[in-house]
Every structure is written in C-alpha cells, then in structure tokens.
Design a protein around this motif. Structure first.
Motif, mmCIF file in Angstrom:
data_model
loop_
_atom_site.group_PDB
_atom_site.id
_atom_site.type_symbol
_atom_site.label_atom_id
_atom_site.label_comp_id
_atom_site.label_asym_id
_atom_site.label_seq_id
_atom_site.Cartn_x
_atom_site.Cartn_y
_atom_site.Cartn_z
ATOM 1 N N ALA A 178 -1.450 54.470 53.765
ATOM 2 C CA ALA A 178 -1.723 53.199 54.452
ATOM 3 C C ALA A 178 -2.660 53.453 55.624
ATOM 4 O O ALA A 178 -2.547 54.465 56.317
ATOM 5 N N GLN A 179 -3.590 52.546 55.813
ATOM 6 C CA GLN A 179 -4.510 52.656 56.944
ATOM 7 C C GLN A 179 -3.870 52.047 58.182
ATOM 8 O O GLN A 179 -3.300 50.949 58.113
ATOM 9 N N PRO A 180 -3.933 52.733 59.315
ATOM 10 C CA PRO A 180 -3.353 52.157 60.539
ATOM 11 C C PRO A 180 -4.098 50.887 60.940
ATOM 12 O O PRO A 180 -5.316 50.895 61.112
ATOM 13 N N THR A 181 -3.374 49.803 61.061
ATOM 14 C CA THR A 181 -4.003 48.512 61.365
ATOM 15 C C THR A 181 -4.496 48.473 62.805
ATOM 16 O O THR A 181 -3.800 48.891 63.724
ATOM 17 N N VAL A 182 -5.701 47.988 62.956
ATOM 18 C CA VAL A 182 -6.262 47.806 64.298
ATOM 19 C C VAL A 182 -6.494 46.320 64.514
ATOM 20 O O VAL A 182 -6.825 45.586 63.594
ATOM 21 N N ASP A 183 -6.291 45.897 65.723
ATOM 22 C CA ASP A 183 -6.503 44.478 66.043
ATOM 23 C C ASP A 183 -7.995 44.209 66.172
ATOM 24 O O ASP A 183 -8.751 45.016 66.702
ATOM 25 N N ALA A 184 -8.420 43.085 65.647
ATOM 26 C CA ALA A 184 -9.818 42.671 65.768
ATOM 27 C C ALA A 184 -9.846 41.265 66.331
ATOM 28 O O ALA A 184 -8.939 40.467 66.089
ATOM 29 N N PRO A 185 -10.873 40.918 67.092
ATOM 30 C CA PRO A 185 -10.956 39.567 67.634
ATOM 31 C C PRO A 185 -10.951 38.531 66.521
ATOM 32 O O PRO A 185 -11.602 38.711 65.485
ATOM 33 N N ALA A 186 -10.200 37.476 66.705
ATOM 34 C CA ALA A 186 -10.141 36.421 65.693
ATOM 35 C C ALA A 186 -11.476 35.705 65.605
ATOM 36 O O ALA A 186 -12.116 35.412 66.616
ATOM 37 N N THR A 187 -11.922 35.446 64.415
ATOM 38 C CA THR A 187 -13.170 34.727 64.201
ATOM 39 C C THR A 187 -12.854 33.313 63.724
ATOM 40 O O THR A 187 -11.706 32.984 63.409
ATOM 41 N N ARG A 188 -13.896 32.500 63.671
ATOM 42 C CA ARG A 188 -13.698 31.155 63.122
ATOM 43 C C ARG A 188 -13.137 31.244 61.719
ATOM 44 O O ARG A 188 -12.263 30.479 61.322
ATOM 45 N N LEU A 189 -13.632 32.211 60.938
ATOM 46 C CA LEU A 189 -13.165 32.400 59.581
ATOM 47 C C LEU A 189 -11.685 32.768 59.554
ATOM 48 O O LEU A 189 -10.909 32.238 58.773
ATOM 49 N N ASP A 190 -11.269 33.688 60.457
ATOM 50 C CA ASP A 190 -9.878 34.104 60.498
ATOM 51 C C ASP A 190 -8.962 32.918 60.802
ATOM 52 O O ASP A 190 -7.911 32.755 60.192
ATOM 53 N N ARG A 191 -9.375 32.083 61.774
ATOM 54 C CA ARG A 191 -8.529 30.959 62.152
ATOM 55 C C ARG A 191 -8.423 29.956 61.009
ATOM 56 O O ARG A 191 -7.350 29.424 60.743
ATOM 57 N N ALA A 192 -9.516 29.730 60.311
ATOM 58 C CA ALA A 192 -9.471 28.800 59.181
ATOM 59 C C ALA A 192 -8.616 29.359 58.058
ATOM 60 O O ALA A 192 -7.886 28.633 57.386
ATOM 61 N N ALA A 193 -8.700 30.682 57.869
ATOM 62 C CA ALA A 193 -7.960 31.298 56.781
ATOM 63 C C ALA A 193 -6.459 31.207 57.009
ATOM 64 O O ALA A 193 -5.681 31.157 56.060
ATOM 65 N N GLN A 194 -6.026 31.180 58.277
ATOM 66 C CA GLN A 194 -4.605 31.074 58.553
ATOM 67 C C GLN A 194 -4.042 29.771 58.015
ATOM 68 O O GLN A 194 -2.870 29.672 57.677
ATOM 69 N N GLU A 195 -4.889 28.766 57.920
ATOM 70 C CA GLU A 195 -4.450 27.476 57.418
ATOM 71 C C GLU A 195 -4.570 27.390 55.902
ATOM 72 O O GLU A 195 -3.932 26.555 55.274
ATOM 73 N N THR A 196 -5.388 28.257 55.303
ATOM 74 C CA THR A 196 -5.602 28.229 53.854
ATOM 75 C C THR A 196 -5.483 29.632 53.288
ATOM 76 O O THR A 196 -6.466 30.369 53.268
ATOM 77 N N PRO A 197 -4.292 30.057 52.871
ATOM 78 C CA PRO A 197 -4.128 31.396 52.320
ATOM 79 C C PRO A 197 -4.817 31.513 50.970
ATOM 80 O O PRO A 197 -4.276 31.144 49.938
ATOM 81 N N ALA A 198 -6.035 32.024 50.986
ATOM 82 C CA ALA A 198 -6.879 31.996 49.790
ATOM 83 C C ALA A 198 -6.271 32.737 48.616
ATOM 84 O O ALA A 198 -6.353 32.294 47.475
ATOM 85 N N VAL A 199 -5.652 33.898 48.864
ATOM 86 C CA VAL A 199 -5.102 34.670 47.755
ATOM 87 C C VAL A 199 -3.955 33.934 47.086
ATOM 88 O O VAL A 199 -3.846 33.864 45.873
ATOM 89 N N GLU A 200 -3.089 33.338 47.903
ATOM 90 C CA GLU A 200 -1.961 32.623 47.330
ATOM 91 C C GLU A 200 -2.446 31.423 46.526
ATOM 92 O O GLU A 200 -1.899 31.095 45.476
ATOM 93 N N SER A 201 -3.497 30.765 46.999
ATOM 94 C CA SER A 201 -4.050 29.639 46.261
ATOM 95 C C SER A 201 -4.604 30.093 44.922
ATOM 96 O O SER A 201 -4.441 29.425 43.910
ATOM 97 N N ALA A 202 -5.274 31.263 44.909
ATOM 98 C CA ALA A 202 -5.813 31.786 43.664
ATOM 99 C C ALA A 202 -4.698 32.083 42.686
ATOM 100 O O ALA A 202 -4.792 31.801 41.492
#
Length: 433
Positions: A178-202
């Motif tokens: 497993a790769q150690p997770t690092v925090d990255a600044p949230a982007t507009r894309l990240d915030r939108a993705a929180q509302e639409t879980p693309a993988v689960e929708s697929a």
C-alpha cells in the motif's frame, strides 16, 4: 464491386474461416468490415480468382487459433460480440471479466476476495525485494506465492477457473504494498466528486451484458478492484473521477485477441498448466517494450517533458537518435486506437487544466505536426498514471491486472479443447546429416 460474407467466401475456397483470415493477414485477400464493425466482407471477384488459381503455394507456417472471446474491429476490440468501448463506459471491470469468462453471476456477484493466508505470504515474500522495484516484477512474485498456497488451483472446469480468477486478481491487487496516503489540497474536481461517486455509479449501471445481470448490489465503490488498485499505485487520496478513469482503463485492457502474452498463456493452458502458471507465463511476456512495457516507455517520455513547451525538443532528440516514440501507432489499428480516444476523453473531463494533461496534449500535438501515428492505449494509460501521481511502472501493473481476466478466458478455451498447441518451424538451417 460485389462483396460476400466470410462464410460464403470460405465455402467458395473450400477452407475453414480461420484459414480465410490467415489469407487476410498474409495479404492474399482483402476484407472490409460491415457497418457494425463486426462482420467481415470480401471482394467476390478476388475470392473467385483465388479459387481458380488454387490455394497459395508453400505458405509460411502460421498459427491460427479459433476463439469466441474477442474480435478486433478497425479501431477497437469487441468482447464476445459487444463493443469494448461501450462496456468501458457502462460496466465495471468485475462484470466485464465475468462476461469474458462466459459465466453468469446473476443478481449478486461473488466476492472478489483473495485468500488471506496467500496474501500474507505474498506480502512477506516481497520483504527482501529491492526498493524501487517496478510493480510488474512484484506481481510475478505475488502470482507464484498465491499459486503455491492455493489448493484449488488444479480445478480446471469453467466455474472453478472463474473462482480462481476472482481470487487471483484480488490477490494481485491486495498483496501489492500500500502506498502511504498524502494529503493534497482539495480541487474543484475533488469537491464535485464527493457529491458524485463516479465509481459507484459505474458499478450500478452495469447490466448491458446479455446473460450477465451483474448489479452493484451491496458492493461499495471501495470494494471494487479499481478502487483497491488505486491505493497500491499512488499515495494520493482517491479522486473518484480518476478512479473511474482507472476503471475504464481496466475494461479497455481486459483482452485484445491473440496478443503476445495471450498466445503464451494459451500455449501454457494447452499443456494443462494451472491458472496461476498460465498468468505467470503471460506476465513474463507482458513487460516487453513492444507489448505492455510500452506504457512504461510512455511514462518515461512524459517525465522527460518537464514543460509543455519542451515537447518539440524532446521528440526531436528522440527522432534524431533513431528511437521509436513509445505509445504511438498500433500494429492492428492503422488509423487510430479508439481505446486511447475514449480514455483521453474521460481524462480531459476528469482533470481539466491539469498540468500533466497539458504536457500529454503537447506531446500529441507535436506528433501530429510531424505526421507521426496517433496515440495508442499505452500513451493514454501513461497519461492516467501521470495525472494520478502513480509510482513508476504503474501502467504495466494496471495492464497486467486487467489482462489477467483475458488470459484466463483464453485459458478456459484451451482447457476445453484438450489438445496441445504445437506449431511447427519452417526449418532454414543446414541440411540434416
């Protein structure tokens, strides 16, 4: 000009359909694809001329294998008759693997879980491996250990091989460090993705596969192979849009007819090698720079281009040295690889304005300016790994995990045939004495 279908052409020539396509590959006959991209048609006059002349004399030996798994169209593959591009847009990798294997998983898919004892042993076996080892090298070790600890590996009936495939693919992913997770600044894309879980929708949209009524059911997005693989290849927190792109890549790469690694897998399976040995054989071929290793070459190319403005200089230097440009052109799709087109479209939507995407687009533009071939799936895959901050060689690992589904589908066909694949050589050495 009159065009006739493959069955009519084969009957007129008195040959099997496989021989007919061998004539096409050797340039003896021309063919065109129907509007659906699946059926082949032949020039009736050309077929008639060949029939009157007789079959080509002393044809070079050519291995032709009949298969019902994947057909290659003019720019894309078809999995058991269904456009792989459509599947990549609508079905999760797990459902497509089941479709390739020809198994019906009905309403609830079986769990994709590896044997925990085998995964622990595979993880421990990697403890003494050198740091910085590419994931593909680790996958070969993992496959060996998983096979050695699986007492069911010699069950070669279709249902058992499918069950082994689920355990094996899950184990390949879960046994990678497993790769150690690092925090990255949230982007507009990240915030939108929180509302639409693309993988689960697929996953929830699966079900266009005839005979495979797979539904996400109780399977969460975090349990899908794509989501699990993400954490093994990049330290970045999961970006649902890019994880969805990874899911698409897995489907697009799941099979590609008789590629070099698949042929090796079929030869092993024809000798009744167990599924782990089949996959290990294929992994040994996959890493070649003219096959799955091309994505690693494309990753290195993108790494050389530090800025979009550097693309011209980097390509010029490679051309001057007489080097091939990895990730461009395809031996089958002469007019473009639509798998790459689909994956790029998703990446552009997933990461608009991303610096790494600009670099990739600059490289594509430079190749077009030079009238060199279009990008193939390997370059699109390298772009995905670059955007996602994945470890070097991640593209090969994605390729290997995806193609394991196809290798096992082809292994099933060989197990069912029960005959050894034994091509003959056309001897050109000194006369025997």
């Amino acid at each position: 000009m009159e065009w006739i279908d493959a069955a009519t052409a084969a009957e007129r020539l008195g040959v099997k359909p496989a021989t007919l396509y061998a004539y096409v590959s050797r340039g003896v006959l021309r063919r065109r694809h129907g509007e659906d991209g699946r059926r082949s048609f032949f020039d009736a006059a050309e077929v008639e001329q060949l029939a009157r002349r007789g079959q080509p004399r002393n044809p070079p030996p050519e291995l032709v294998i009949e298969s019902a798994i994947t057909a290659l169209g003019t720019d894309r593959p078809y999995y058991r008759g269904i456009d792989a591009l459509d599947l990549a847009k609508s079905s999760p990798f797990e459902a497509v693997a089941a479709w390739l294997w020809g198994v019906d998983e009905e309403d609830a898919p079986p769990p994709w879980q590896g044997d925990q004892e085998g995964i622990r042993a595979a993880a421990e076996a990697q403890g003494s491996l050198p740091e910085g080892l590419l994931p593909l090298d680790r996958l070969q070790v993992i496959t060996t250990v998983l096979g050695a600890t699986d007492s069911l590996r010699y069950q070669l009936d279709p249902a058992s091989v499918a069950a082994t495939g689920r355990r094996l693919i899950a184990g390949l992913v879960d046994a990678l460090p497993a790769q150690p997770t690092v925090d990255a600044p949230a982007t507009r894309l990240d915030r939108a993705a929180q509302e639409t879980p693309a993988v689960e929708s697929a996953a929830a949209s699966a079900g266009i596969l005839p005979g495979v009524s797979w539904r996400a059911g109780g399977v969460s997005s975090g349990e899908l192979i794509a989501a699990r693989l993400w954490g093994r290849l990049t330290p970045r927190a999961p970006d649902p849009a890019l994880v969805s792109a990874l899911q698409t890549a897995l489907v697009l790469l799941a099979d590609h007819e008789l590629a070099a690694s698949t042929l090796a897998a079929r030869v092993a399976a024809s000798a009744k090698a167990d599924p782990y040995a089949v996959v290990l054989t294929a992994l040994g071929v996959l890493g070649g720079p003219l096959h799955g290793g091309a994505s690693y070459g494309a990753e290195r190319l993108l790494a050389e281009v530090a800025e979009p403005s550097h693309a011209s200089r980097v390509i010029t230097e490679r051309v001057r040295r007489g080097e091939r440009i990895p990730g461009f052109g395809h031996s089958i799709y002469k007019n473009g690889d639509s798998r790459a087109t689909v994956l790029f479209e998703i990446l552009i939507h997933a990461a608009p304005g991303h610096f790494k995407l600009d670099v990739a687009q600059a490289v594509r533009k430079e190749l077009r300016r030079r009238r060199l071939p279009d990008p193939n799936i390997d370059f699109a895959l390298a772009t995905l790994t670059s955007l996602s901050g994945m470890v070097p060689g991640a593209g090969e690992a994605i390729f290997a995990v995806a193609r394991t589904a196809g290798w096992l589908a082809h292994a099933m066909e060989e197990y069912a045939k029960g005959t050894l694949l034994r091509p003959r050589a056309s001897y050109i050495g000194p006369p025997p004495r």
